[in-house]
Design an enzyme around this catalytic site. Sequence first.
Site, mmCIF file in Angstrom:
data_model
loop_
_atom_site.group_PDB
_atom_site.id
_atom_site.type_symbol
_atom_site.label_atom_id
_atom_site.label_comp_id
_atom_site.label_asym_id
_atom_site.label_seq_id
_atom_site.Cartn_x
_atom_site.Cartn_y
_atom_site.Cartn_z
ATOM 1 N N GLY A 11 0.836 -1.218 0.000
ATOM 2 C CA GLY A 11 0.000 0.000 0.000
ATOM 3 C C GLY A 11 0.861 1.255 0.000
ATOM 4 O O GLY A 11 2.098 1.185 -0.056
ATOM 5 N N SER A 35 -6.132 -5.908 -1.890
ATOM 6 C CA SER A 35 -7.505 -5.385 -2.121
ATOM 7 C C SER A 35 -7.454 -3.928 -2.578
ATOM 8 O O SER A 35 -8.402 -3.421 -3.176
ATOM 9 C CB SER A 35 -8.322 -5.476 -0.827
ATOM 10 O OG SER A 35 -7.679 -4.690 0.184
ATOM 11 N N LEU A 60 -5.534 -11.050 6.215
ATOM 12 C CA LEU A 60 -5.419 -11.223 7.672
ATOM 13 C C LEU A 60 -6.754 -11.580 8.332
ATOM 14 O O LEU A 60 -6.779 -12.031 9.474
ATOM 15 C CB LEU A 60 -4.855 -9.951 8.319
ATOM 16 C CG LEU A 60 -3.354 -9.714 8.167
ATOM 17 C CD1 LEU A 60 -2.991 -8.298 8.612
ATOM 18 C CD2 LEU A 60 -2.560 -10.734 8.974
ATOM 19 N N LYS A 86 -9.386 2.238 4.337
ATOM 20 C CA LYS A 86 -9.197 3.571 4.916
ATOM 21 C C LYS A 86 -9.994 4.687 4.221
ATOM 22 O O LYS A 86 -9.694 5.868 4.393
ATOM 23 C CB LYS A 86 -7.719 3.923 4.873
ATOM 24 C CG LYS A 86 -7.145 3.957 3.474
ATOM 25 C CD LYS A 86 -5.969 4.889 3.413
ATOM 26 C CE LYS A 86 -5.732 5.273 1.989
ATOM 27 N NZ LYS A 86 -4.863 6.409 1.852
ATOM 28 N N SER A 126 -4.401 7.200 13.222
ATOM 29 C CA SER A 126 -4.726 8.392 12.442
ATOM 30 C C SER A 126 -5.245 9.514 13.333
ATOM 31 O O SER A 126 -5.852 9.256 14.368
ATOM 32 C CB SER A 126 -5.800 8.012 11.410
ATOM 33 O OG SER A 126 -6.395 9.163 10.855
ATOM 34 N N TYR A 151 -14.814 4.264 9.749
ATOM 35 C CA TYR A 151 -13.358 4.125 9.550
ATOM 36 C C TYR A 151 -12.634 4.659 10.790
ATOM 37 O O TYR A 151 -11.807 3.959 11.387
ATOM 38 C CB TYR A 151 -12.895 4.891 8.302
ATOM 39 C CG TYR A 151 -11.418 5.194 8.338
ATOM 40 C CD1 TYR A 151 -10.964 6.471 8.661
ATOM 41 C CD2 TYR A 151 -10.473 4.198 8.124
ATOM 42 C CE1 TYR A 151 -9.613 6.748 8.755
ATOM 43 C CE2 TYR A 151 -9.124 4.462 8.203
ATOM 44 C CZ TYR A 151 -8.695 5.742 8.536
ATOM 45 O OH TYR A 151 -7.358 6.021 8.642
ATOM 46 N N LYS A 155 -10.262 2.762 13.905
ATOM 47 C CA LYS A 155 -8.924 3.157 14.388
ATOM 48 C C LYS A 155 -8.945 3.296 15.908
ATOM 49 O O LYS A 155 -8.028 2.850 16.602
ATOM 50 C CB LYS A 155 -8.487 4.492 13.758
ATOM 51 C CG LYS A 155 -8.073 4.393 12.303
ATOM 52 C CD LYS A 155 -6.851 3.504 12.117
ATOM 53 C CE LYS A 155 -6.469 3.349 10.650
ATOM 54 N NZ LYS A 155 -5.436 2.333 10.437
ATOM 55 N N TYR A 178 -1.177 9.501 12.333
ATOM 56 C CA TYR A 178 -0.764 10.314 11.196
ATOM 57 C C TYR A 178 -1.719 11.476 11.021
ATOM 58 O O TYR A 178 -2.931 11.293 11.176
ATOM 59 C CB TYR A 178 -0.848 9.536 9.884
ATOM 60 C CG TYR A 178 -0.281 8.164 9.851
ATOM 61 C CD1 TYR A 178 -0.771 7.252 8.938
ATOM 62 C CD2 TYR A 178 0.737 7.755 10.703
ATOM 63 C CE1 TYR A 178 -0.256 5.957 8.855
ATOM 64 C CE2 TYR A 178 1.259 6.473 10.639
ATOM 65 C CZ TYR A 178 0.757 5.585 9.720
ATOM 66 O OH TYR A 178 1.260 4.307 9.639
ATOM 67 N N PHE A 179 -1.204 12.589 10.570
ATOM 68 C CA PHE A 179 -2.096 13.645 10.102
ATOM 69 C C PHE A 179 -2.338 13.361 8.616
ATOM 70 O O PHE A 179 -2.762 12.220 8.313
ATOM 71 C CB PHE A 179 -1.525 15.007 10.519
ATOM 72 C CG PHE A 179 -1.843 15.209 11.989
ATOM 73 C CD1 PHE A 179 -1.202 14.444 12.964
ATOM 74 C CD2 PHE A 179 -2.866 16.069 12.389
ATOM 75 C CE1 PHE A 179 -1.548 14.557 14.313
ATOM 76 C CE2 PHE A 179 -3.214 16.182 13.742
ATOM 77 C CZ PHE A 179 -2.559 15.430 14.691
ATOM 78 N N ARG A 232 -5.565 21.453 7.042
ATOM 79 C CA ARG A 232 -5.046 20.135 7.396
ATOM 80 C C ARG A 232 -3.528 20.207 7.546
ATOM 81 O O ARG A 232 -2.880 21.083 6.947
ATOM 82 C CB ARG A 232 -5.373 19.104 6.289
ATOM 83 C CG ARG A 232 -6.858 18.785 6.129
ATOM 84 C CD ARG A 232 -7.387 17.994 7.298
ATOM 85 N NE ARG A 232 -8.790 17.611 7.123
ATOM 86 C CZ ARG A 232 -9.831 18.381 7.422
ATOM 87 N NH1 ARG A 232 -9.619 19.598 7.942
ATOM 88 N NH2 ARG A 232 -11.066 17.951 7.252
HETATM 89 C C1 WQD Z 1 -8.505 17.023 2.923
HETATM 90 C C2 WQD Z 1 -9.275 18.317 2.709
HETATM 91 C C3 WQD Z 1 -11.612 18.027 2.223
HETATM 92 C C4 WQD Z 1 -11.117 16.024 -1.609
HETATM 93 C C5 WQD Z 1 -8.692 11.560 5.470
HETATM 94 C C6 WQD Z 1 -8.905 10.604 6.599
HETATM 95 C C7 WQD Z 1 -7.640 10.499 7.403
HETATM 96 C C8 WQD Z 1 -6.514 10.125 6.495
HETATM 97 C C9 WQD Z 1 -6.361 11.156 5.384
HETATM 98 C C10 WQD Z 1 -6.217 7.746 6.474
HETATM 99 C C11 WQD Z 1 -10.658 18.302 3.358
HETATM 100 C C12 WQD Z 1 -10.886 18.649 1.039
HETATM 101 C C13 WQD Z 1 -10.863 16.651 -0.403
HETATM 102 C C14 WQD Z 1 -11.725 16.755 -2.654
HETATM 103 C C15 WQD Z 1 -11.782 18.697 -1.243
HETATM 104 N N1 WQD Z 1 -6.728 8.840 5.935
HETATM 105 N N2 WQD Z 1 -11.186 17.956 -0.229
HETATM 106 N N3 WQD Z 1 -12.044 18.078 -2.432
HETATM 107 O O1 WQD Z 1 -10.494 13.968 5.077
HETATM 108 O O2 WQD Z 1 -8.517 15.298 6.015
HETATM 109 O O3 WQD Z 1 -8.430 12.826 6.011
HETATM 110 O O4 WQD Z 1 -7.603 11.172 4.677
HETATM 111 O O5 WQD Z 1 -5.523 7.636 7.427
HETATM 112 O O6 WQD Z 1 -7.828 9.502 8.385
HETATM 113 O O7 WQD Z 1 -9.905 11.106 7.436
HETATM 114 O O8 WQD Z 1 -8.256 14.059 3.864
HETATM 115 O O9 WQD Z 1 -7.622 14.494 1.537
HETATM 116 O O10 WQD Z 1 -9.957 13.595 2.009
HETATM 117 O O11 WQD Z 1 -9.392 15.947 2.602
HETATM 118 O O12 WQD Z 1 -12.092 19.889 -1.071
HETATM 119 O O13 WQD Z 1 -11.998 16.239 -3.789
HETATM 120 O O14 WQD Z 1 -9.513 18.467 1.303
HETATM 121 O O15 WQD Z 1 -12.863 18.680 2.419
HETATM 122 O O16 WQD Z 1 -10.911 19.595 3.856
HETATM 123 P P1 WQD Z 1 -9.027 14.113 5.277
HETATM 124 P P2 WQD Z 1 -8.814 14.466 2.420
#
Ligand code: WQD
Length: 341
Positions: A11, A35, A60, A86, A126, A151, A155, A178-179, A232
């Site tokens: 992955g 997958s 798993l 995820k 996460s 999801y 976690k 992770y952020f 973010r």
């Molecule tokens: C980021 C920002 C959206 C897509 C998720 C999971 C987190 C981690 C990372 C696994 C947000 C905006 C997004 C788009 C947009 N995953 N956006 N248009 O939601 O912060 O985190 O992914 O570990 O656990 O929750 O990430 O990249 O989806 O969104 O405007 O087409 O971008 O609204 O503000 P997110 P994201």
Amino acid sequence: MKKILITGGTGYIGSHTVVELQQKGYEVIIIDNLSNSSESVVDSIAQITGIKPTFKKIDLTDSKATAAFFEKYKQIDGVIHFAAFKAVGESVENPLKYYHNNLFSLINLLDCMKKNQINNIVFSSSCTVYGEPDSLPVTEKASIKKALSPYGNTKQICEEIITDTTKTSSLQSILLRYFNPIGAHSSALIGELPLGIPNNLIPYITQTAIGKRSILNVYGNDYPTPDGTCLRDYLHVVDLAKAHVIAIDRLLENKNKSALEVFNLGTGNGFSVLEVIKTFEKVSGVKLNYKIVERRAGDVSQIFSDCELANKELGWKAKLGLDEMLSSSWKWENYINKTTK
Ligand code: WQD
């Protein structure tokens, strides 16, 4: 040579971690059910490091197959557990798929680790466990809020399963929260490869820029943030991968200060969606076609990390900035478009 099992190692974050582990002299075994990734990633890793990791296609959630794997592969010194579904949106539509996969995978893994006296685990968690934080930046002491998605709930439950198991066994564990991991390896041979329509912002941006998608929808610009779009804490996947090597080293060298440690992994900076778009246009030279639409359910308005603890205890700090994150994602998008034409 110490042997590390990487579940979900074909992955996105897993493959980058395999590269860093091999370059630090670890022997790596990957198990993955493919997958959400392809076996060709194993060859890409070998192209980068010159070492082809052992790969076994195993699910798993299949306790028999998992037990048989551990019967065969002895002397594993530690495990880094990435294997999980995820996609936040998908988990809302199909919660059982997420509870079944993400929870049973971990439970089977821990059962086998216990049976085979493997006592070191690093778990891929996460920032989603924090939900909408009460204050910013978020430290590891921040309260765990009710998850906004199945999801996120898996976690939280997985963190609890590991915490409780650690209390009643010799398991030593590190939870890494992770952020927002983005970017790709500088070789552009591995990167994020979402199957179908990307959920996450960066792959959607690069696919729009390359013409695979017609327009990027920006989910809301009426949030209480400087420009109205969500903030973010984006971090480069290679910085993130390096943190995993430090964490598994810490466990194998018994440097951990308690049987369960938790670390935030981010940069400490929050960027808005519009700032990311502007930076992408700068580094790629491509004008991005986007429009502001309705908010997306479940989005928190802003979240970014205080990763003082990881800096102090792990000696880890994210080194790569947003420009490098986005230019590496763009280089990767161009590479996969050339190879998948
Ligand atoms: C980021 C920002 C959206 C897509 C998720 C999971 C987190 C981690 C990372 C696994 C947000 C905006 C997004 C788009 C947009 N995953 N956006 N248009 O939601 O912060 O985190 O992914 O570990 O656990 O929750 O990430 O990249 O989806 O969104 O405007 O087409 O971008 O609204 O503000 P997110 P994201």
